[in-house]
Design a protein around this motif. Structure first.
Motif, PDB file in Angstrom:
ATOM      1  N   LEU A   6      -8.073 -11.801  20.926  1.00 10.81           N
ATOM      2  CA  LEU A   6      -7.348 -11.474  22.152  1.00 10.81           C
ATOM      3  C   LEU A   6      -5.986 -10.854  21.844  1.00 10.81           C
ATOM      4  O   LEU A   6      -5.583  -9.872  22.473  1.00 10.81           O
ATOM      5  N   ARG A   7      -5.280 -11.427  20.857  1.00 10.05           N
ATOM      6  CA  ARG A   7      -3.941 -10.924  20.562  1.00 10.05           C
ATOM      7  C   ARG A   7      -3.971  -9.494  20.025  1.00 10.05           C
ATOM      8  O   ARG A   7      -2.984  -8.766  20.119  1.00 10.05           O
ATOM      9  N   VAL A  14      -0.736 -13.945  26.315  1.00 13.91           N
ATOM     10  CA  VAL A  14      -1.674 -13.641  25.228  1.00 13.91           C
ATOM     11  C   VAL A  14      -1.431 -14.563  24.037  1.00 13.91           C
ATOM     12  O   VAL A  14      -2.366 -15.137  23.465  1.00 13.91           O
ATOM     13  N   GLN A  32      -2.800 -18.047  24.171  1.00 14.72           N
ATOM     14  CA  GLN A  32      -4.251 -18.164  24.007  1.00 14.72           C
ATOM     15  C   GLN A  32      -4.731 -17.817  22.597  1.00 14.72           C
ATOM     16  O   GLN A  32      -5.826 -18.232  22.199  1.00 14.72           O
ATOM     17  N   ASP A  33      -3.924 -17.062  21.866  1.00 16.09           N
ATOM     18  CA  ASP A  33      -4.367 -16.591  20.536  1.00 16.09           C
ATOM     19  C   ASP A  33      -3.154 -16.429  19.630  1.00 16.09           C
ATOM     20  O   ASP A  33      -2.837 -15.339  19.178  1.00 16.09           O
ATOM     21  N   GLU A  34      -2.493 -17.557  19.352  1.00 17.83           N
ATOM     22  CA  GLU A  34      -1.224 -17.512  18.621  1.00 17.83           C
ATOM     23  C   GLU A  34      -1.362 -16.844  17.261  1.00 17.83           C
ATOM     24  O   GLU A  34      -0.501 -16.069  16.847  1.00 17.83           O
ATOM     25  N   ARG A  35      -2.454 -17.128  16.551  1.00 16.88           N
ATOM     26  CA  ARG A  35      -2.594 -16.644  15.182  1.00 16.88           C
ATOM     27  C   ARG A  35      -3.680 -15.574  15.020  1.00 16.88           C
ATOM     28  O   ARG A  35      -4.236 -15.398  13.939  1.00 16.88           O
ATOM     29  N   GLU A  36      -3.986 -14.878  16.093  1.00 15.96           N
ATOM     30  CA  GLU A  36      -4.942 -13.770  16.058  1.00 15.96           C
ATOM     31  C   GLU A  36      -6.305 -14.205  15.529  1.00 15.96           C
ATOM     32  O   GLU A  36      -6.905 -13.550  14.675  1.00 15.96           O
ATOM     33  N   LEU A  37      -6.803 -15.327  16.038  1.00 14.64           N
ATOM     34  CA  LEU A  37      -8.088 -15.840  15.582  1.00 14.64           C
ATOM     35  C   LEU A  37      -9.238 -15.447  16.504  1.00 14.64           C
ATOM     36  O   LEU A  37     -10.379 -15.349  16.070  1.00 14.64           O
ATOM     37  N   THR A  38      -8.948 -15.227  17.782  1.00 15.37           N
ATOM     38  CA  THR A  38     -10.013 -14.924  18.740  1.00 15.37           C
ATOM     39  C   THR A  38     -10.166 -13.431  19.009  1.00 15.37           C
ATOM     40  O   THR A  38     -11.143 -13.001  19.606  1.00 15.37           O
TER      41      THR A  38
END
Length: 363
Positions: free
Chosen positions: A245-246, A234, A237-243
């Motif tokens: 997904l995280r 996870v 794919q979404d290191e900084r909580e932008l999409t």
């Protein structure tokens, strides 16, 4: 010496790092660090509970390997994740001559990792940071993914940064010294991974209750490895909580963080609050017709077998709602919840009626 080592690679371009997991790995800490840094000055941050158990011995290993080591122990517990404590850390690091070539090594649970990581991210505009998590919750969750931070009185983790570690070293033998309550709290995050991402892993937990309850090292190594792999997938794919997904990793946390805050971060451990929050979230999913009663019962059964049927704290529903509106998933003034559609899959759900949220507190 360590036995078989499981390695999870978190692939984040130049911020990539390894999570090494096994039994007895703490003995190899000097070699683990030497392979990943040119520093010879380590600021070791721990707490009063872990200091005598692991941090003193780990510091001695580093000194014996030629490191300059400064050890700092904070008071155990969530209340140490505060502005006052991190300011004290900054000043200690300054007094001890820490500079851009120093590293920060967190040895302890999630509180220590979050606090030490925030100190590392903010001191001298960023120091290399290593995690040596000694609780199950920290090994499977908070040590992975680069979220570091401190609490404000009314909101958990509201001041923080994304600061990836250079490496994470997990020794499952540390589980043997954990009080039962702490161990159980960590298992809540393990169950979470099964619900949100991996139905087969959920079934694996159901099939290995006895071994989990007696803290079998081989089973724990697999549990930590799989949990870290799922979280790493996870984060990659979404290191900084932008999409968005995280955000799935926060299943149960909207309720859980409110329970922690209403108890002033002292009545419930984080994992206990998450367990209570997952029960409420699954109940909410049932009320909204997203899952059936059998799915709710399956989660309840696993939580019960792991001694994690934690009830929500008794509190005024409106007070809890007020705290939930401070949740980071809130958008345009509307609460959003991570809710399952089946075991192994969750979605971000908006426009949930407050009457259903309040009713879901009755688990």
């Amino acid at each position: 010496m360590p036995g078989k080592i499981e390695t999870v690679r978190v692939a984040l371009a130049e911020r990539s790092y390894d999570i090494e997991i096994g039994s007895g790995t703490l003995a190899a800490l000097p070699e683990f660090l030497r392979a990943r840094t040119d520093s010879d000055h380590a600021v070791v941050i721990t707490d009063g509970n872990v200091e005598g158990l692991y941090a003193d011995a780990a510091s001695d290993l580093l000194v014996g390997d030629g490191w300059e080591v400064d050890l700092f122990a904070v008071d155990p517990g969530e209340t140490s994740k505060s502005v006052e404590v991190v300011e004290e850390l900054w000043n200690v690091m300054l007094d001890e001559g820490a500079d851009r070539k120093s590293i920060v090594v967190a040895i302890g649970g999630g509180v220590v990792g979050d606090l030490a990581g925030f100190a590392a991210a903010s001191f001298a505009r960023g120091l290399e940071f290593f995690q040596v998590p000694t609780t199950l919750l920290a090994q499977v969750d908070s040590s992975v993914g680069g979220k570091v931070g401190i609490n404000l009185p009314g909101a958990k983790n509201m001041v923080g940064a994304f600061w990836q570690p250079r490496g994470v070293l997990c020794d499952v033998d540390a589980m043997q010294s954990l009080p039962d309550r702490e161990y159980r709290a960590g298992l809540a995050e393990v169950v979470k991974y099964g619900v949100i991402l991996d139905a087969d892993f959920f079934a694996y937990l159901e099939a290995n209750i006895e071994a989990i309850n007696v803290r079998d090292a081989a089973i724990l190594t697999h549990i930590v490895q799989r949990s870290c792999r799922l979280k790493a997938d996870v984060v990659e794919q979404d290191e900084r909580e932008l999409t968005g997904l995280r955000a799935s990793l926060n299943y149960g946390h909207t309720f859980g963080h409110a329970f922690e805050a209403i108890g002033e971060y002292e009545e419930l451990l984080h994992g206990e609050a998450v367990a209570a929050g997952m029960r409420c979230a699954m109940q909410l999913a049932v009320r909204l017709g997203r899952v059936d009663e059998a799915t709710y019962a399956r989660q309840e059964s696993l939580l019960s077998a792991l001694n994690l049927l934690v009830d929500p704290l008794e509190a005024d529903g409106q007070d809890l709602l007020r705290l939930m509106y401070r949740d980071k998933k809130t958008a345009a003034g509307k609460l959003r919840f991570i809710l399952p559609s089946r075991i192994g899959h969750v979605e971000l759900v908006s426009d949930v009626p407050e009457i259903d949220i309040l009713a879901s507190l009755e688990v």
